[in-house]
Design an enzyme around this catalytic site. Sequence first.
Site, PDB file in Angstrom:
ATOM      1  N   PHE A  24       1.640   3.033 -15.654  1.00  0.00           N
ATOM      2  CA  PHE A  24       1.476   1.598 -15.871  1.00  0.00           C
ATOM      3  C   PHE A  24       2.843   0.923 -15.993  1.00  0.00           C
ATOM      4  CE2 PHE A  24      -2.533   3.382 -17.096  1.00  0.00           C
ATOM      5  CZ  PHE A  24      -3.467   2.442 -16.688  1.00  0.00           C
ATOM      6  N   CYS A  25       2.832  -0.395 -15.806  1.00  0.00           N
ATOM      7  CA  CYS A  25       4.024  -1.235 -15.875  1.00  0.00           C
ATOM      8  C   CYS A  25       4.808  -0.983 -17.175  1.00  0.00           C
ATOM      9  CB  CYS A  25       3.605  -2.695 -15.799  1.00  0.00           C
ATOM     10  SG  CYS A  25       4.948  -3.859 -15.996  1.00  0.00           S
ATOM     11  N   PRO A  26       6.114  -0.851 -17.151  1.00  0.00           N
ATOM     12  CA  PRO A  26       6.983  -0.899 -15.974  1.00  0.00           C
ATOM     13  C   PRO A  26       7.335   0.488 -15.420  1.00  0.00           C
ATOM     14  CG  PRO A  26       8.334  -1.089 -17.930  1.00  0.00           C
ATOM     15  CD  PRO A  26       6.912  -0.842 -18.402  1.00  0.00           C
ATOM     16  N   GLY A  27       6.449   1.474 -15.618  1.00  0.00           N
ATOM     17  CA  GLY A  27       6.721   2.842 -15.167  1.00  0.00           C
ATOM     18  C   GLY A  27       7.077   2.948 -13.690  1.00  0.00           C
ATOM     19  N   ASP A  51      -0.961   0.691 -10.050  1.00  0.00           N
ATOM     20  CA  ASP A  51      -0.884  -0.430 -10.993  1.00  0.00           C
ATOM     21  C   ASP A  51      -0.596  -1.709 -10.201  1.00  0.00           C
ATOM     22  OD1 ASP A  51      -0.593  -1.600 -13.663  1.00  0.00           O
ATOM     23  OD2 ASP A  51       1.509  -1.788 -13.139  1.00  0.00           O
TER      24      ASP A  51
END
Lengths: 87, 130
Positions: A24-27, A51
Amino acid sequence: MVVLNGSTGEAMSERRIVDARGSFCPGPLMELIAAIKMVQVGDELEILSSDKGSAKEIPQWLNKVGHEHLGTTEQDGVWHVNVRRKK
Amino acid sequence: MSGNKISIVVLSNHREQLQMAAMIASVGAVSDREVLVFLSMNALRFFVKDTSERADAEGSVGTMMEQKNVPPFEQLFEQAVELGGAKVHPCSMAMDLLGLEQSQLQSYIGEPMGLTMFLEEAQGGEVWSF
């Protein structure tokens, strides 16, 4: 995968796949940035993200810092964002 | 350029707060912003090496973040430093209070910083608090 020059058969640039599906953000953005540092200027990367927010944010980041967004496609809930390192 | 600077004061022991602070630090740092993170109060103990301390989920989103593959806030702060050149400093008051030495903190964390230095560094830029 290696992208070859159609006339000479020489490797023009290497396209590296960055698989950030499931993160998920910001991954996905962070995984892309880590990968960009590992490739040469001119090389291409393809980041896979499940995502949706990251798929939208990555091109904005590319525009902000000055790398090239080569296009985004979506297939079965996975976004493929294509990038060229410019600097 | 001070207007380009983001200073983030991190105090909370709640996951949602810590996560948002880490997201701003990491995305800011990799977007050509100068980022300074100041760790104090309840937040500092999560940055001790090999700690078993876990942040409170805080709310339903915090609980979901624990269950899904959301990057841990500790990892995002480290990436802010490694990928974006952010600076992360512990508050010297909290270090003294908790009896901590810099060597006990994660290796990407810099020297203890006092408020005089923090205020000097933060002057003219944005300050965020969590």
